[in-house]
Scaffold this motif. Structure first.
Motif, PDB file in Angstrom:
ATOM      1  N   ALA A  41      48.563  79.237  26.795  1.00  0.00           N
ATOM      2  CA  ALA A  41      48.036  78.053  27.483  1.00  0.00           C
ATOM      3  C   ALA A  41      48.853  76.817  27.119  1.00  0.00           C
ATOM      4  CB  ALA A  41      46.565  77.851  27.129  1.00  0.00           C
ATOM      5  N   ALA A  42      49.214  76.692  25.840  1.00  0.00           N
ATOM      6  CA  ALA A  42      50.016  75.551  25.409  1.00  0.00           C
ATOM      7  C   ALA A  42      51.382  75.561  26.095  1.00  0.00           C
ATOM      8  CB  ALA A  42      50.184  75.577  23.891  1.00  0.00           C
ATOM      9  N   LEU A  43      51.974  76.743  26.211  1.00  0.00           N
ATOM     10  CA  LEU A  43      53.281  76.843  26.884  1.00  0.00           C
ATOM     11  C   LEU A  43      53.170  76.434  28.345  1.00  0.00           C
ATOM     12  CD1 LEU A  43      56.251  77.658  26.846  1.00  0.00           C
ATOM     13  CD2 LEU A  43      55.537  80.005  27.360  1.00  0.00           C
ATOM     14  N   GLU A  44      52.093  76.853  29.019  1.00  0.00           N
ATOM     15  CA  GLU A  44      51.894  76.487  30.421  1.00  0.00           C
ATOM     16  C   GLU A  44      51.707  74.979  30.565  1.00  0.00           C
ATOM     17  OE1 GLU A  44      48.546  78.903  31.363  1.00  0.00           O
ATOM     18  OE2 GLU A  44      49.753  80.662  31.915  1.00  0.00           O
ATOM     19  N   GLU A  45      50.933  74.390  29.669  1.00  0.00           N
ATOM     20  CA  GLU A  45      50.697  72.943  29.732  1.00  0.00           C
ATOM     21  C   GLU A  45      51.978  72.158  29.455  1.00  0.00           C
ATOM     22  OE1 GLU A  45      46.188  73.721  28.014  1.00  0.00           O
ATOM     23  OE2 GLU A  45      47.688  72.702  26.785  1.00  0.00           O
ATOM     24  N   ILE A  46      52.733  72.607  28.479  1.00  0.00           N
ATOM     25  CA  ILE A  46      54.012  71.954  28.175  1.00  0.00           C
ATOM     26  C   ILE A  46      54.962  72.066  29.364  1.00  0.00           C
ATOM     27  CG2 ILE A  46      56.064  72.072  26.712  1.00  0.00           C
ATOM     28  CD1 ILE A  46      54.188  73.029  24.442  1.00  0.00           C
ATOM     29  N   SER A  47      55.003  73.257  29.958  1.00  0.00           N
ATOM     30  CA  SER A  47      55.907  73.479  31.085  1.00  0.00           C
ATOM     31  C   SER A  47      55.555  72.574  32.256  1.00  0.00           C
ATOM     32  CB  SER A  47      55.857  74.949  31.517  1.00  0.00           C
ATOM     33  OG  SER A  47      56.304  75.790  30.476  1.00  0.00           O
ATOM     34  N   GLU A  48      54.247  72.346  32.479  1.00  0.00           N
ATOM     35  CA  GLU A  48      53.835  71.467  33.566  1.00  0.00           C
ATOM     36  C   GLU A  48      54.281  70.027  33.290  1.00  0.00           C
ATOM     37  OE1 GLU A  48      52.136  69.987  37.075  1.00  0.00           O
ATOM     38  OE2 GLU A  48      52.830  71.971  36.431  1.00  0.00           O
ATOM     39  N   ASN A  49      54.155  69.604  32.047  1.00  0.00           N
ATOM     40  CA  ASN A  49      54.631  68.259  31.702  1.00  0.00           C
ATOM     41  C   ASN A  49      56.142  68.151  31.839  1.00  0.00           C
ATOM     42  OD1 ASN A  49      52.408  66.363  30.565  1.00  0.00           O
ATOM     43  ND2 ASN A  49      51.932  68.344  29.643  1.00  0.00           N
ATOM     44  N   VAL A  50      56.836  69.206  31.415  1.00  0.00           N
ATOM     45  CA  VAL A  50      58.299  69.216  31.544  1.00  0.00           C
ATOM     46  C   VAL A  50      58.696  69.160  33.013  1.00  0.00           C
ATOM     47  CG1 VAL A  50      60.369  70.624  31.225  1.00  0.00           C
ATOM     48  CG2 VAL A  50      58.726  70.387  29.354  1.00  0.00           C
ATOM     49  N   ARG A  51      57.946  69.890  33.859  1.00  0.00           N
ATOM     50  CA  ARG A  51      58.255  69.895  35.288  1.00  0.00           C
ATOM     51  C   ARG A  51      58.120  68.495  35.880  1.00  0.00           C
ATOM     52  NH1 ARG A  51      55.784  69.832  40.006  1.00  0.00           N
ATOM     53  NH2 ARG A  51      53.705  69.745  39.065  1.00  0.00           N
ATOM     54  N   LEU A  52      57.035  67.817  35.517  1.00  0.00           N
ATOM     55  CA  LEU A  52      56.830  66.464  36.035  1.00  0.00           C
ATOM     56  C   LEU A  52      57.908  65.509  35.524  1.00  0.00           C
ATOM     57  CD1 LEU A  52      52.942  66.265  35.670  1.00  0.00           C
ATOM     58  CD2 LEU A  52      54.259  66.571  37.775  1.00  0.00           C
ATOM     59  N   LEU A  53      58.237  65.630  34.236  1.00  0.00           N
ATOM     60  CA  LEU A  53      59.295  64.792  33.685  1.00  0.00           C
ATOM     61  C   LEU A  53      60.642  65.113  34.320  1.00  0.00           C
ATOM     62  CD1 LEU A  53      58.320  64.785  29.894  1.00  0.00           C
ATOM     63  CD2 LEU A  53      58.307  62.817  31.441  1.00  0.00           C
ATOM     64  N   ASP A  54      60.853  66.410  34.601  1.00  0.00           N
ATOM     65  CA  ASP A  54      62.110  66.817  35.228  1.00  0.00           C
ATOM     66  C   ASP A  54      62.229  66.219  36.624  1.00  0.00           C
ATOM     67  OD1 ASP A  54      64.567  68.294  35.282  1.00  0.00           O
ATOM     68  OD2 ASP A  54      63.598  69.773  36.579  1.00  0.00           O
ATOM     69  N   GLN A  55      61.113  66.196  37.365  1.00  0.00           N
ATOM     70  CA  GLN A  55      61.140  65.580  38.686  1.00  0.00           C
ATOM     71  C   GLN A  55      61.481  64.095  38.586  1.00  0.00           C
ATOM     72  OE1 GLN A  55      58.061  66.105  41.522  1.00  0.00           O
ATOM     73  NE2 GLN A  55      57.775  68.277  41.121  1.00  0.00           N
ATOM     74  N   LEU A  56      60.874  63.428  37.625  1.00  0.00           N
ATOM     75  CA  LEU A  56      61.149  61.997  37.448  1.00  0.00           C
ATOM     76  C   LEU A  56      62.614  61.794  37.065  1.00  0.00           C
ATOM     77  CD1 LEU A  56      60.096  59.120  37.377  1.00  0.00           C
ATOM     78  CD2 LEU A  56      59.355  59.509  35.008  1.00  0.00           C
ATOM     79  N   ARG A  57      63.111  62.647  36.191  1.00  0.00           N
ATOM     80  CA  ARG A  57      64.513  62.540  35.779  1.00  0.00           C
ATOM     81  C   ARG A  57      65.447  62.760  36.960  1.00  0.00           C
ATOM     82  NH1 ARG A  57      66.748  66.509  31.197  1.00  0.00           N
ATOM     83  NH2 ARG A  57      66.164  68.031  32.807  1.00  0.00           N
ATOM     84  N   LEU A  58      65.108  63.726  37.825  1.00  0.00           N
ATOM     85  CA  LEU A  58      65.947  64.000  38.983  1.00  0.00           C
ATOM     86  C   LEU A  58      65.977  62.809  39.940  1.00  0.00           C
ATOM     87  CD1 LEU A  58      64.926  67.700  39.703  1.00  0.00           C
ATOM     88  CD2 LEU A  58      67.126  66.899  38.841  1.00  0.00           C
ATOM     89  N   ILE A  59      64.820  62.164  40.124  1.00  0.00           N
ATOM     90  CA  ILE A  59      64.765  60.997  41.011  1.00  0.00           C
ATOM     91  C   ILE A  59      65.645  59.884  40.450  1.00  0.00           C
ATOM     92  CG2 ILE A  59      63.267  59.179  41.898  1.00  0.00           C
ATOM     93  CD1 ILE A  59      61.018  61.289  42.000  1.00  0.00           C
ATOM     94  N   VAL A  60      65.515  59.639  39.136  1.00  0.00           N
ATOM     95  CA  VAL A  60      66.333  58.603  38.502  1.00  0.00           C
ATOM     96  C   VAL A  60      67.809  58.980  38.569  1.00  0.00           C
ATOM     97  CG1 VAL A  60      66.826  57.420  36.338  1.00  0.00           C
ATOM     98  CG2 VAL A  60      64.456  57.871  36.992  1.00  0.00           C
ATOM     99  N   THR A  61      68.105  60.254  38.329  1.00  0.00           N
ATOM    100  CA  THR A  61      69.495  60.721  38.390  1.00  0.00           C
ATOM    101  C   THR A  61      70.066  60.535  39.789  1.00  0.00           C
ATOM    102  OG1 THR A  61      69.111  62.345  36.629  1.00  0.00           O
ATOM    103  CG2 THR A  61      71.002  62.717  38.066  1.00  0.00           C
ATOM    104  N   GLY A  62      69.259  60.849  40.806  1.00  0.00           N
ATOM    105  CA  GLY A  62      69.715  60.671  42.184  1.00  0.00           C
ATOM    106  C   GLY A  62      70.019  59.220  42.504  1.00  0.00           C
ATOM    107  N   VAL A  63      69.173  58.316  42.018  1.00  0.00           N
ATOM    108  CA  VAL A  63      69.399  56.888  42.246  1.00  0.00           C
ATOM    109  C   VAL A  63      70.684  56.444  41.545  1.00  0.00           C
ATOM    110  CG1 VAL A  63      68.514  54.584  41.764  1.00  0.00           C
ATOM    111  CG2 VAL A  63      66.975  56.360  42.626  1.00  0.00           C
ATOM    112  N   ILE A  64      70.853  56.887  40.297  1.00  0.00           N
ATOM    113  CA  ILE A  64      72.068  56.528  39.554  1.00  0.00           C
ATOM    114  C   ILE A  64      73.310  57.061  40.261  1.00  0.00           C
ATOM    115  CG2 ILE A  64      73.341  56.985  37.417  1.00  0.00           C
ATOM    116  CD1 ILE A  64      70.671  56.883  35.932  1.00  0.00           C
ATOM    117  N   ALA A  65      73.224  58.306  40.760  1.00  0.00           N
ATOM    118  CA  ALA A  65      74.363  58.883  41.473  1.00  0.00           C
ATOM    119  C   ALA A  65      74.661  58.094  42.742  1.00  0.00           C
ATOM    120  CB  ALA A  65      74.078  60.346  41.807  1.00  0.00           C
TER     121      ALA A  65
END
Length: 478
Positions: A41-65
């Motif tokens: 359960a902890a791994l699933e919860e962490i992965s969901e947070n990582v996924r959301l952070l990854d999406q935010l990082r991708l949006i920021v990365t796209g803007v920077i690019a």
């Protein structure tokens, strides 16, 4: 800077279990005490947070690019900070490899490079542009909803590529199907599936891509600083698949264990498993064995009781073969011309299947030139029959000038000729054709309708007296 306990507060399973200011060793101790279900359960919860952070990082990365394009010059966001590109900036900030940084930039740009979905739905775009945007929007929605990860998104998008004109709707459906598969497929499987779907939907593009990769084939060797010779090989699709079958056949007892082989092979399989060499060393020795023995190799000496061979699967419906075939192992797509060329040399096994692909009947019809016939072809042709080619007979494949799969062509010397692999491929992929009237010369038909006679090797023409007067070296002894 956030501490581990602050981050753990975002994870319900760990919330309250980690005290303020806890270090990595403290967190490890807490996690080690979790029950199995709680750990998952902890791994699933962490992965969901990582996924959301990854999406935010991708949006920021796209803007920077988007602010670091080549057109922006030294005034670009990344360039103004001393980086040559957005990829270099992302690599430095995130600490990932250059390859991973490039992927993040690529996905970030893909999230932002098309018109907003509202414009598509409101009809604010021309029909053709809207259709082109739609399939990418399906992928973006999949990423934002969590149905696919950024790596899966990138694999599907790159695997499918841009659709040819008029096929946009098919790409929408394909993207949707691949997203549905993402939850039970690896990134590598999705990438391979996307490429296969693309080639099946776009056979013309499949052949062009196949030929482009074929042109990139290469082999080179060099000596490293210690004086050891090293090599680098870039395989074309067919060559790589064929080599895979060879090494799979030779090493399968090692990879799968003796229990997966025939009873008659158990002894040799057990010996292979016990062999002290690594798989890489065994592969190297096998490659050298193949090079040494070449075409005269005894299959049992190299492969054990089963000789390797590349098997292709091609659908034939209503008498018309599909324009794309796939390898039996790996399901890599190749153009139909590859299947046609290999048919000339290996024959087929017809399999009747129902609408779901279940085999109903399996038969075999051999259309192979016999060893004696191949000797006859070598004596008559002397090597590749294509004008200007110097490849000897041992380098050649026997080509049926009548497409027996469609025209019930005969397997006899009169209706066959030798072609080297390159020209055999050229004939099938380039829409060339070879004809012959009875026992007259073979005639090569160019796609633009130009014709040229394919003469046998000049020394053979001399030997059979096809010259007047005969050359001096063939004069009878005095």
């Amino acid at each position: 800077m956030k501490t581990l306990d602050a981050i753990a507060a975002l994870i319900p399973t760990l919330a309250g279990r980690i005290s303020a200011g806890a270090g990595a060793s403290d967190v490890q101790a807490v996690v080690e005490r979790l029950a199995d279900d709680a750990a998952v359960a902890a791994l699933e919860e962490i992965s969901e947070n990582v996924r959301l952070l990854d999406q935010l990082r991708l949006i920021v990365t796209g803007v920077i690019a988007g602010r670091s394009t080549r057109e922006a010059g030294h005034g670009g966001l990344a360039q103004s900070r001393g980086y040559p590109s957005a990829v270099s900036l992302v690599q430095q900030v995130t600490g990932v490899t250059k390859t991973e940084a490039a992927r993040q930039v690529r996905v970030g740009e893909a999230l932002l490079d098309d018109a907003p979905v509202d414009d598509v739905e409101a009809g604010g775009l021309p029909a053709e542009q809207a259709a082109s945007v739609a399939w990418r929007q399906v992928l973006r929605d999949g990423l934002r909803s969590g149905a696919v990860t950024s790596a899966q998104f990138d694999a599907i998008r790159r695997g499918l590529g841009d659709p040819p004109e008029g096929a946009e709707e098919a790409w929408v459906q394909a993207a949707g199907q691949l997203i549905e598969e993402a939850g039970r497929r690896t990134v590598e499987e999705l990438a391979a599936a996307a490429r296969t779907v693309r080639d099946l939907l776009d056979p013309d593009g499949a052949e062009a891509r196949f030929l482009a990769r074929y042109e990139k084939r290469a082999f080179r060797t060099w000596f490293d600083q210690d004086g050891m010779r090293r090599a680098s090989i870039a395989f074309d699709d067919e060559g790589g698949a064929y080599l895979d079958t060879i090494f799979t056949a030779a090493l399968r007892p090692r990879r799968g264990g003796p229990r997966f082989v025939d009873p008659t092979e158990k002894t040799s399989a057990a010996e292979l498993v016990a062999d002290p060499r690594t798989n890489d060393q065994l592969s190297y020795d096998l490659l050298l064995d193949l090079i040494r023995t070449g075409a005269l190799a005894d299959p049992t000496a190299v492969f054990g009781t089963r000789q390797a061979g590349l098997r292709l699967v091609q659908q034939i419906a209503d008498g018309a073969p599909n324009r794309v075939a796939v390898t039996e192992d790996g399901l890599h797509t190749v153009p139909a011309a590859v299947a046609e060329r290999r048919i000339c040399d290996t024959g087929t096994i017809p399999v009747t299947v129902d609408a779901c692909g279940n085999p109903l009947d399996v038969g075999r019809e051999s259309r192979l030139f016999t060893p004696k016939q191949r000797i006859g072809l070598a004596v008559r042709d002397g090597g590749c029959r294509w004008n200007g080619c110097d490849r000897p007979a041992s380098y050649c494949e026997a080509h049926h000038i009548d497409e027996w799969a469609r025209d019930d062509g005969r397997t006899d010397i009169d209706r066959g000729t030798l072609l080297c692999r390159f020209h055999h491929m050229q004939l099938h992929h380039g829409r060339w054709q070879i004809t012959r009237d009875g026992k007259d010369d073979f005639v090569l038909h160019h796609p633009d309708r130009e014709r040229s006679v394919l003469h046998p090797r000049l020394p053979l023409r001399y030997a059979w007296g096809d010259i007047d007067p005969p050359p001096k070296r063939f004069h009878p002894a005095a």
